[in-house]
Write an enzyme that holds these catalytic residues in place. Structure first.
Site, mmCIF file in Angstrom:
data_model
loop_
_atom_site.group_PDB
_atom_site.id
_atom_site.type_symbol
_atom_site.label_atom_id
_atom_site.label_comp_id
_atom_site.label_asym_id
_atom_site.label_seq_id
_atom_site.Cartn_x
_atom_site.Cartn_y
_atom_site.Cartn_z
ATOM 1 N N LYS A 53 0.833 -1.207 0.000
ATOM 2 C CA LYS A 53 0.000 0.000 0.000
ATOM 3 C C LYS A 53 0.869 1.259 0.000
ATOM 4 O O LYS A 53 0.542 2.244 -0.657
ATOM 5 C CB LYS A 53 -0.946 -0.009 1.212
ATOM 6 C CG LYS A 53 -2.056 -1.032 1.080
ATOM 7 C CD LYS A 53 -2.929 -1.144 2.326
ATOM 8 C CE LYS A 53 -3.910 -2.303 2.168
ATOM 9 N NZ LYS A 53 -4.855 -2.450 3.272
ATOM 10 N N GLN A 97 -4.845 -1.580 9.436
ATOM 11 C CA GLN A 97 -4.769 -2.893 8.783
ATOM 12 C C GLN A 97 -5.420 -3.959 9.658
ATOM 13 O O GLN A 97 -5.173 -4.034 10.860
ATOM 14 C CB GLN A 97 -3.296 -3.243 8.496
ATOM 15 C CG GLN A 97 -3.086 -4.501 7.699
ATOM 16 C CD GLN A 97 -3.649 -4.412 6.265
ATOM 17 O OE1 GLN A 97 -3.716 -3.333 5.683
ATOM 18 N NE2 GLN A 97 -4.058 -5.533 5.717
ATOM 19 N N ASP A 120 -11.003 3.065 3.975
ATOM 20 C CA ASP A 120 -11.376 1.652 3.854
ATOM 21 C C ASP A 120 -12.891 1.517 3.659
ATOM 22 O O ASP A 120 -13.378 0.467 3.238
ATOM 23 C CB ASP A 120 -11.005 0.899 5.141
ATOM 24 C CG ASP A 120 -9.770 0.010 4.966
ATOM 25 O OD1 ASP A 120 -9.524 -0.448 3.827
ATOM 26 O OD2 ASP A 120 -9.079 -0.231 5.970
HETATM 27 N N1 LIG Z 1 -7.747 -2.368 6.627
HETATM 28 C C1 LIG Z 1 -7.856 -3.406 5.791
HETATM 29 N N2 LIG Z 1 -7.398 -4.612 6.146
HETATM 30 C C2 LIG Z 1 -7.542 -5.646 5.282
HETATM 31 C C3 LIG Z 1 -8.111 -5.467 4.005
HETATM 32 C C4 LIG Z 1 -8.578 -4.189 3.666
HETATM 33 O O1 LIG Z 1 -9.146 -3.938 2.557
HETATM 34 N N3 LIG Z 1 -8.426 -3.176 4.582
HETATM 35 N N4 LIG Z 1 -8.160 -6.523 3.089
HETATM 36 C C5 LIG Z 1 -7.391 -7.712 3.341
HETATM 37 C C6 LIG Z 1 -5.969 -7.712 2.866
HETATM 38 N N5 LIG Z 1 -5.645 -6.811 1.755
HETATM 39 C C7 LIG Z 1 -5.600 -5.499 1.989
HETATM 40 O O2 LIG Z 1 -5.314 -5.026 3.052
HETATM 41 C C8 LIG Z 1 -5.160 -7.308 0.497
HETATM 42 C C9 LIG Z 1 -4.758 -8.602 0.327
HETATM 43 C C10 LIG Z 1 -4.189 -9.025 -0.879
HETATM 44 C C11 LIG Z 1 -4.043 -8.153 -1.931
HETATM 45 C C12 LIG Z 1 -3.379 -8.550 -3.206
HETATM 46 O O3 LIG Z 1 -3.001 -7.688 -3.979
HETATM 47 N N6 LIG Z 1 -3.195 -9.832 -3.466
HETATM 48 C C13 LIG Z 1 -2.432 -10.268 -4.621
HETATM 49 C C14 LIG Z 1 -1.457 -11.317 -4.208
HETATM 50 C C15 LIG Z 1 -0.465 -10.817 -3.206
HETATM 51 C C16 LIG Z 1 0.502 -11.908 -2.781
HETATM 52 O O4 LIG Z 1 1.234 -12.368 -3.612
HETATM 53 O O5 LIG Z 1 0.467 -12.265 -1.586
HETATM 54 C C17 LIG Z 1 -3.366 -10.839 -5.680
HETATM 55 O O6 LIG Z 1 -4.469 -11.286 -5.335
HETATM 56 O O7 LIG Z 1 -2.960 -10.818 -6.828
HETATM 57 C C18 LIG Z 1 -4.472 -6.867 -1.773
HETATM 58 C C19 LIG Z 1 -5.020 -6.442 -0.576
HETATM 59 C C20 LIG Z 1 -7.337 -8.018 4.828
HETATM 60 N N7 LIG Z 1 -7.069 -6.866 5.614
#
Ligand SMILES: Nc1nc2c(c(=O)[nH]1)N[C@@H](CN(C=O)c1ccc(C(=O)N[C@@H](CCC(=O)O)C(=O)O)cc1)CN2
Length: 286
Positions: A53, A97, A120
């Site tokens: 992020k 987070q 968020d």
């Molecule tokens: N405050 C928050 N916490 C959490 C959120 C949120 O939206 N706000 N969502 C999830 C985790 N998350 C963002 O925080 C999130 C997880 C994964 C990805 C992502 O880009 N995934 C990639 C792969 C990444 C990897 O290789 O590990 C993909 O799917 O291509 C983005 C955001 C929980 N907590």
């Protein structure tokens, strides 16, 4: 049939380019959009996501700071820090987070963030705004899913959308957004009696459960759009979604991959919300 892929990674890249343009316009007015990210504890996945992020923000001209606190931080200490950020006019977006350590009440923490800085979109004021169709911040994951549907020119009016999962941060807001685009929406969950009977009727399925193979090929209507919000690991330790991608791809019309689908879009929509928060603050000040 072999489904077309909705490429979240490529779409997120386009959105970041648009955010960069809008950030530059704000900077020309003397405003530096700024995001404050708080992480408590040492969850390895959260450490990766928060770092992404910060990098995404930097790439698009947003200033992002990441504050990391040990899991021993008390809830009162966290709330005091959020209050300080609420009162700092140079901070436009605040993100805590998730997950938080078990001794903290996540909802209480989220509701301490000023709604105007809740990028968020988890605060009850923003959830309520979405429910009644008023301006507010939409949660990034379902908002990213809507953008993916928009990117393929999908008209939701009169279509049957089935959302699997009823979380406050994905399932429920997803259903509201689909309803807002005139879809007929069914929310399925752990107590749903016959999930397959529901999904077989669906023109659009959004799987947001957090469990592998929740949706298999025999559960999908030919040509349906399938959006996979899941983020799980398979027996080989590889990232996978809630959908049996190989099988469902043979039946669906469109499908989102994991990785490279909803995840990158979640991150992109956070940038959009942060920029929006800064623009709204600037417009309030003038
Ligand atoms: N405050 C928050 N916490 C959490 C959120 C949120 O939206 N706000 N969502 C999830 C985790 N998350 C963002 O925080 C999130 C997880 C994964 C990805 C992502 O880009 N995934 C990639 C792969 C990444 C990897 O290789 O590990 C993909 O799917 O291509 C983005 C955001 C929980 N907590």
């Amino acid at each position: 049939m072999t489904a077309s892929i909705i490429d979240g990674k490529a779409l997120a890249q386009q959105i970041r380019a648009e955010v960069l343009g809008r950030t530059q316009a704000l900077k020309a007015r003397g405003i530096q959009p700024a995001l404050s990210i708080i992480m408590v504890g040492d969850d390895p996945a959260s450490a990766v996501y928060t770092k992404h992020k910060v990098n995404d923000s930097t790439e698009t001209g947003l200033a992002a700071t990441l504050e990391r606190y040990p899991a021993t931080l008390t809830q009162d200490e966290l709330l005091a820090r959020i209050e300080a950020l609420n009162n700092d006019p140079a901070v436009h977006g605040i993100l805590v987070q998730l997950p938080l350590p078990r001794h903290m009440d996540s909802q209480r923490v989220i509701e301490t963030i000023a709604p105007a800085k809740d990028v968020d979109g988890f605060h009850v004021a923003n959830a309520g705004a979405l429910m009644v169709g008023r301006p507010g911040f939409w949660p990034c994951t379902p908002h990213g899913c809507m953008k993916m549907l928009e990117s393929i020119g999908y008209d939701l009016r009169g279509k049957h959308a089935v959302v699997i999962g009823r979380s406050n941060i994905v399932g429920k807001p997803m259903a509201m957004m689909l309803l807002g685009r005139n879809a007929t929406v069914t929310i399925c969950h752990s107590a749903t009696r016959d999930l397959k009977a529901m999904t077989l009727q669906a023109d659009v399925v959004v799987a947001a459960v957090g469990k592998r193979n929740v949706l298999t090929a025999d559960m999908v209507k030919p040509g349906a759009v399938v959006i996979d919000v899941g983020m799980n690991t398979n027996e080989a330790g590889k990232l996978c979604g809630d959908v049996d991608f190989a099988g469902v791809s043979e039946v669906a019309g469109w499908i989102t991959p994991v990785p490279g689908g909803v995840g990158p879009m979640t991150r992109a929509m956070l940038l959009v919300n942060t920029l929006e928060a800064a623009e709204r603050a600037a417009n309030r000040a003038h």
